[in-house]
Design a protein around this motif. Sequence first.
Motif, PDB file in Angstrom:
ATOM      1  N   UNK A 140      -5.951 -20.671  21.606  1.00  0.00           N
ATOM      2  CA  UNK A 140      -5.235 -18.912  20.612  1.00  0.00           C
ATOM      3  C   UNK A 140      -4.829 -19.542  19.417  1.00  0.00           C
ATOM      4  N   UNK A 141      -4.147 -20.394  19.012  1.00  0.00           N
ATOM      5  CA  UNK A 141      -3.182 -20.700  17.377  1.00  0.00           C
ATOM      6  C   UNK A 141      -3.890 -20.972  17.089  1.00  0.00           C
ATOM      7  N   UNK A 142      -4.901 -21.783  17.171  1.00  0.00           N
ATOM      8  CA  UNK A 142      -5.979 -22.059  16.126  1.00  0.00           C
ATOM      9  C   UNK A 142      -7.061 -20.945  15.675  1.00  0.00           C
ATOM     10  N   UNK A 183      -6.937 -16.193  11.831  1.00  0.00           N
ATOM     11  CA  UNK A 183      -6.812 -14.627  11.859  1.00  0.00           C
ATOM     12  C   UNK A 183      -5.659 -14.640  10.274  1.00  0.00           C
ATOM     13  N   UNK A 184      -4.929 -15.584  10.148  1.00  0.00           N
ATOM     14  CA  UNK A 184      -4.325 -15.257   8.695  1.00  0.00           C
ATOM     15  C   UNK A 184      -3.925 -15.670   8.184  1.00  0.00           C
ATOM     16  N   UNK A 185      -5.425 -16.485   7.611  1.00  0.00           N
ATOM     17  CA  UNK A 185      -6.106 -17.212   6.778  1.00  0.00           C
ATOM     18  C   UNK A 185      -6.788 -16.171   6.397  1.00  0.00           C
ATOM     19  N   UNK A 186      -7.674 -15.427   6.914  1.00  0.00           N
ATOM     20  CA  UNK A 186      -8.801 -14.674   6.166  1.00  0.00           C
ATOM     21  C   UNK A 186      -7.692 -13.062   6.525  1.00  0.00           C
ATOM     22  N   UNK A 187      -6.426 -12.923   6.465  1.00  0.00           N
ATOM     23  CA  UNK A 187      -5.849 -11.903   6.614  1.00  0.00           C
ATOM     24  C   UNK A 187      -5.269 -12.009   4.660  1.00  0.00           C
TER      25      UNK A 187
END
Length: 124
Positions: free
Chosen positions: A110-112, A117-121
């Motif tokens: 889940x952390x990966x 998601x964070x990178x995409x955002x």
Amino acid sequence: MNLNAKAIVLFGHGARDARWREPFDRLAALWQAQHPQTRVELAFLELMQPSLAEAIASLADSGASKIVVVPVFFGQGGHLRNDFPVLLDACKQQFPDVALSATPAVGEDEAVLQAIVDFSARAL
């Protein structure tokens, strides 16, 4: 067991294009910088060296007695369900004095997934 007896193998698929390996080299360097007491080796399923057995041999020769293989794959596809267990079992037979284990594919964590998601955002 001393800390030097533990080691990590970052296991990737491999590719014909040598540039494909660059993020794996950076990942191994980051690991080593953050965990200098624990050796790390890269290994590849195909098309690149070292193989899983070669990486484990290198670590075992340097005194590692516990090695964890981390498949740097996005998911548990056919290679990890079919090919990888055969390779890992062969290594367990080849290196009976080494405690070998493996994690799930990094993409199962889940952390990966959250990091992606964070990178995409940040791209928005």
